[in-house]
Design an enzyme around this catalytic site. Sequence first.
Site, PDB file in Angstrom:
ATOM      1  N   ARG A 122       0.843  -1.218   0.000  1.00 48.40           N
ATOM      2  CA  ARG A 122       0.000   0.000   0.000  1.00 48.40           C
ATOM      3  C   ARG A 122       0.871   1.258   0.000  1.00 48.40           C
ATOM      4  O   ARG A 122       0.563   2.247  -0.638  1.00 48.40           O
ATOM      5  CB  ARG A 122      -0.930   0.032   1.234  1.00 48.40           C
ATOM      6  CG  ARG A 122      -2.123  -0.892   1.179  1.00 48.40           C
ATOM      7  CD  ARG A 122      -3.136  -0.568   0.103  1.00 48.40           C
ATOM      8  NE  ARG A 122      -3.861   0.680   0.283  1.00 48.40           N
ATOM      9  CZ  ARG A 122      -4.919   1.029  -0.450  1.00 48.40           C
ATOM     10  NH1 ARG A 122      -5.388   0.222  -1.405  1.00 48.40           N
ATOM     11  NH2 ARG A 122      -5.523   2.171  -0.261  1.00 48.40           N
ATOM     12  N   ARG A 139       1.380   5.697  -7.655  1.00 46.32           N
ATOM     13  CA  ARG A 139       0.323   6.639  -8.055  1.00 46.32           C
ATOM     14  C   ARG A 139       0.853   8.068  -8.102  1.00 46.32           C
ATOM     15  O   ARG A 139       0.487   8.857  -8.975  1.00 46.32           O
ATOM     16  CB  ARG A 139      -0.871   6.523  -7.096  1.00 46.32           C
ATOM     17  CG  ARG A 139      -1.679   5.243  -7.327  1.00 46.32           C
ATOM     18  CD  ARG A 139      -2.656   4.989  -6.210  1.00 46.32           C
ATOM     19  NE  ARG A 139      -3.617   3.924  -6.503  1.00 46.32           N
ATOM     20  CZ  ARG A 139      -4.442   3.406  -5.602  1.00 46.32           C
ATOM     21  NH1 ARG A 139      -4.422   3.832  -4.350  1.00 46.32           N
ATOM     22  NH2 ARG A 139      -5.289   2.455  -5.945  1.00 46.32           N
ATOM     23  N   ASN A 159      -6.014   5.366 -11.538  1.00 46.27           N
ATOM     24  CA  ASN A 159      -4.853   5.457 -10.634  1.00 46.27           C
ATOM     25  C   ASN A 159      -3.957   4.225 -10.715  1.00 46.27           C
ATOM     26  O   ASN A 159      -3.282   3.861  -9.760  1.00 46.27           O
ATOM     27  CB  ASN A 159      -5.311   5.740  -9.194  1.00 46.27           C
ATOM     28  CG  ASN A 159      -6.321   4.725  -8.690  1.00 46.27           C
ATOM     29  OD1 ASN A 159      -6.571   3.710  -9.341  1.00 46.27           O
ATOM     30  ND2 ASN A 159      -6.889   4.976  -7.533  1.00 46.27           N
ATOM     31  N   HIS A 162      -4.238  -1.477  -8.169  1.00 44.58           N
ATOM     32  CA  HIS A 162      -5.026  -1.838  -6.990  1.00 44.58           C
ATOM     33  C   HIS A 162      -4.142  -2.639  -6.052  1.00 44.58           C
ATOM     34  O   HIS A 162      -3.344  -3.453  -6.511  1.00 44.58           O
ATOM     35  CB  HIS A 162      -6.230  -2.710  -7.398  1.00 44.58           C
ATOM     36  CG  HIS A 162      -6.830  -3.437  -6.229  1.00 44.58           C
ATOM     37  ND1 HIS A 162      -7.767  -2.860  -5.406  1.00 44.58           N
ATOM     38  CD2 HIS A 162      -6.578  -4.671  -5.712  1.00 44.58           C
ATOM     39  CE1 HIS A 162      -8.082  -3.718  -4.441  1.00 44.58           C
ATOM     40  NE2 HIS A 162      -7.371  -4.821  -4.612  1.00 44.58           N
TER      41      HIS A 162
HETATM   42  P1  GDP Z   1      -7.963   2.159  -3.149  1.00 43.11           P
HETATM   43  O1  GDP Z   1      -8.008   1.030  -2.168  1.00 43.11           O
HETATM   44  O2  GDP Z   1      -6.852   3.132  -2.837  1.00 43.11           O
HETATM   45  O3  GDP Z   1      -7.882   1.678  -4.586  1.00 43.11           O
HETATM   46  O4  GDP Z   1      -9.313   3.016  -3.002  1.00 43.11           O
HETATM   47  P2  GDP Z   1     -10.841   2.555  -2.681  1.00 43.11           P
HETATM   48  O5  GDP Z   1     -10.879   1.130  -2.236  1.00 43.11           O
HETATM   49  O6  GDP Z   1     -11.420   3.581  -1.788  1.00 43.11           O
HETATM   50  O7  GDP Z   1     -11.565   2.720  -4.095  1.00 43.11           O
HETATM   51  C1  GDP Z   1     -11.405   1.785  -5.107  1.00 43.11           C
HETATM   52  C2  GDP Z   1     -11.171   2.503  -6.427  1.00 43.11           C
HETATM   53  O8  GDP Z   1     -12.314   3.288  -6.736  1.00 43.11           O
HETATM   54  C3  GDP Z   1     -10.022   3.502  -6.449  1.00 43.11           C
HETATM   55  O9  GDP Z   1      -8.759   2.932  -6.680  1.00 43.11           O
HETATM   56  C4  GDP Z   1     -10.434   4.430  -7.572  1.00 43.11           C
HETATM   57  O10 GDP Z   1     -10.101   3.894  -8.849  1.00 43.11           O
HETATM   58  C5  GDP Z   1     -11.944   4.464  -7.421  1.00 43.11           C
HETATM   59  N1  GDP Z   1     -12.429   5.597  -6.605  1.00 43.11           N
HETATM   60  C6  GDP Z   1     -12.209   5.792  -5.274  1.00 43.11           C
HETATM   61  N2  GDP Z   1     -12.800   6.901  -4.843  1.00 43.11           N
HETATM   62  C7  GDP Z   1     -13.430   7.439  -5.916  1.00 43.11           C
HETATM   63  C8  GDP Z   1     -14.220   8.633  -6.121  1.00 43.11           C
HETATM   64  O11 GDP Z   1     -14.467   9.435  -5.222  1.00 43.11           O
HETATM   65  N3  GDP Z   1     -14.697   8.846  -7.371  1.00 43.11           N
HETATM   66  C9  GDP Z   1     -14.436   7.993  -8.412  1.00 43.11           C
HETATM   67  N4  GDP Z   1     -14.949   8.291  -9.613  1.00 43.11           N
HETATM   68  N5  GDP Z   1     -13.689   6.888  -8.261  1.00 43.11           N
HETATM   69  C10 GDP Z   1     -13.192   6.601  -7.040  1.00 43.11           C
HETATM   70 MG    MG Z   2      -9.501  -0.295  -1.794  1.00 45.77          MG
END
Ligand code: GDP
Ligand code: MG
Length: 195
Positions: A122, A139, A159, A162
């Site tokens: 991470r 990222r 981004n 994952h």
């Molecule tokens: P990660 O674990 O850092 O990948 O983040 P999350 O688990 O919160 O979200 C999963 C994925 O959803 C992220 O990697 C982004 O591609 C997408 N994402 C997260 N937050 C947002 C948001 O506020 N808007 C949009 N459009 N996509 C989001």
């Molecule tokens: Mg996540």
Amino acid sequence: MEPKEEKTIVLIKPDGVKRGLVGEIVSRIEKRGLKIIALEMVWATKEQVDGHYPKDVKWIKRVGEKTMATYDKYGFDPVEELGTDDAEEIGKKVRGWLIDYLTSGPVVKMVIKGIHAIDMVRKLVGNTVPALAEMGTIRGDFSVDSPIAANKGKRGIHNIIHASENFDEAEHELNFWFSPEEIHDYDRAEDDIMF
Ligand code: GDP
Ligand code: MG
């Protein structure tokens, strides 16, 4: 396994693959000293990505709340943008966009093993939002998308990568993406020196 050795899942998302960043990302993981014990390119189906992301209300609400926080920060009205200010509803929409994003091209899936591998990976990956991701992270170094732009386009933030966030996510994703015979453990040459 060592007492705190963990396995975690990395997916290089379609934008990372299409931008030719597979080698760079693999290299950063290897150079840190983390062990790649499975690696494959797959073009995931919508059903697969649906099974990959959590379905529980807590996760969906959290994604919705994060999206609303971004709207708030930049002065957008969620009702105007998405027709609702309900975190769960918004979370469901974002989850749907993620399914489109992760099936828009092939992904490279990997299992990474190491001490504190979940947190270490991470850290290599950086913050979800490119503007908040530190320089030196994957990222932070390679992405410039924003949640506002992504929400406007009704798509997930591009981004690149994952990585599992915690033990439960890692365990689910490991079982989901790999069968035991696809995972190949081995010793790295540096193991004796690093530990
Ligand atoms: P990660 O674990 O850092 O990948 O983040 P999350 O688990 O919160 O979200 C999963 C994925 O959803 C992220 O990697 C982004 O591609 C997408 N994402 C997260 N937050 C947002 C948001 O506020 N808007 C949009 N459009 N996509 C989001
Ligand atoms: Mg996540």
